[in-house]
Write a protein that holds these residues in place. Structure first.
Motif, PDB file in Angstrom:
ATOM      1  N   THR A 164       1.134   5.786   4.172  1.00 49.04           N
ATOM      2  CA  THR A 164       0.342   4.715   3.560  1.00 49.04           C
ATOM      3  C   THR A 164      -1.157   4.927   3.751  1.00 49.04           C
ATOM      4  OG1 THR A 164       0.498   3.402   5.574  1.00 49.04           O
ATOM      5  CG2 THR A 164       2.196   3.050   3.877  1.00 49.04           C
ATOM      6  N   LEU A 170       0.075  -2.122   2.178  1.00 52.67           N
ATOM      7  CA  LEU A 170       1.084  -1.194   1.691  1.00 52.67           C
ATOM      8  C   LEU A 170       2.124  -0.905   2.778  1.00 52.67           C
ATOM      9  CD1 LEU A 170       1.994   0.579  -0.651  1.00 52.67           C
ATOM     10  CD2 LEU A 170       0.492   2.390   0.194  1.00 52.67           C
ATOM     11  N   ALA A 171       1.674  -0.798   4.051  1.00 52.48           N
ATOM     12  CA  ALA A 171       2.606  -0.545   5.149  1.00 52.48           C
ATOM     13  C   ALA A 171       3.573  -1.718   5.325  1.00 52.48           C
ATOM     14  CB  ALA A 171       1.840  -0.279   6.441  1.00 52.48           C
ATOM     15  N   ALA A 174       6.033  -1.783   2.533  1.00 52.57           N
ATOM     16  CA  ALA A 174       7.014  -0.703   2.615  1.00 52.57           C
ATOM     17  C   ALA A 174       8.169  -1.058   3.533  1.00 52.57           C
ATOM     18  CB  ALA A 174       6.341   0.583   3.090  1.00 52.57           C
TER      19      ALA A 174
END
Length: 191
Positions: A164, A170-171, A174
């Motif tokens: 990421t 985004l992490a 995910a």
């Protein structure tokens, strides 16, 4: 200690490597040779690209190119036509072949020279066009290799494909579980 230092200074020189320089007299430095080779290929590619730049053709050039393409099919179809005429009307074919038998040998030599020059020139033209295409392909090679590298980096099994790069949103996205309607139905059925 001074003697050893003097001997090493003699072998390896003052700040230079005399041993390496001596070996390079008999064997090329591979790294320097690769650099020279890459520069030579780059210069040759640039020269080919400049030498074989395609010019736009006008109507007359296209017409002449089409006209130049007629003799080969005409010769092939004419020869096949002679075979057919020999089977369909052998007398007519025999009369024509008797006429060809009267052609003197120097005229046959002249015809051979003309046909050889025509097809030789045509072959040379096609070879030059092929070289232009190869030069254009070679010019595009670095870009193609770069594109292939970028595509391979997108593979799921490539290292750090799912990295990421420090993007916190985004992490979290995910690792957050997605809604799975089939799993929800299965959980309700199992309960």
């Amino acid at each position: 200690m001074g003697l050893i230092e003097n001997i090493l200074g003699l072998v390896f020189g003052g700040g230079r490597n005399a041993l390496r320089e001596t070996v390079e007299v008999f064997r090329e430095n591979a790294e320097a040779g690769a650099v020279r080779g890459a520069e030579a290929r780059n210069q040759a590619t640039t020269q080919f690209a400049a030498e074989f730049a395609l010019a736009r053709q006008g109507r007359f050039d296209r017409f002449m190119d089409g006209l130049n393409r007629l003799p080969r099919p005409a010769l092939a179809l004419g020869t096949l036509g002679l075979f057919v005429s020999a089977m369909v009307d052998p007398l007519w074919f025999s009369e024509r072949m008797q006429g060809i038998a009267l052609v003197p040998e120097p005229l046959w030599w002249l015809l051979g020279v003309i046909v050889s020059f025509y097809f030789g020139a045509r072959h040379q033209l096609k070879a030059q066009q092929f070289q232009r295409e190869i030069a254009g392909s070679v010019v595009r090679l670095p870009q193609v290799l770069d594109n292939i590298g970028q595509i391979r980096a997108l593979r799921a099994d490539s290292p750090r494909a799912a990295d990421t790069d420090g993007d916190a949103r985004l992490a979290v996205a995910a690792i957050a579980p997605d809604a799975n309607p089939a799993l929800e139905v299965w959980k309700r059925g199992a309960a």
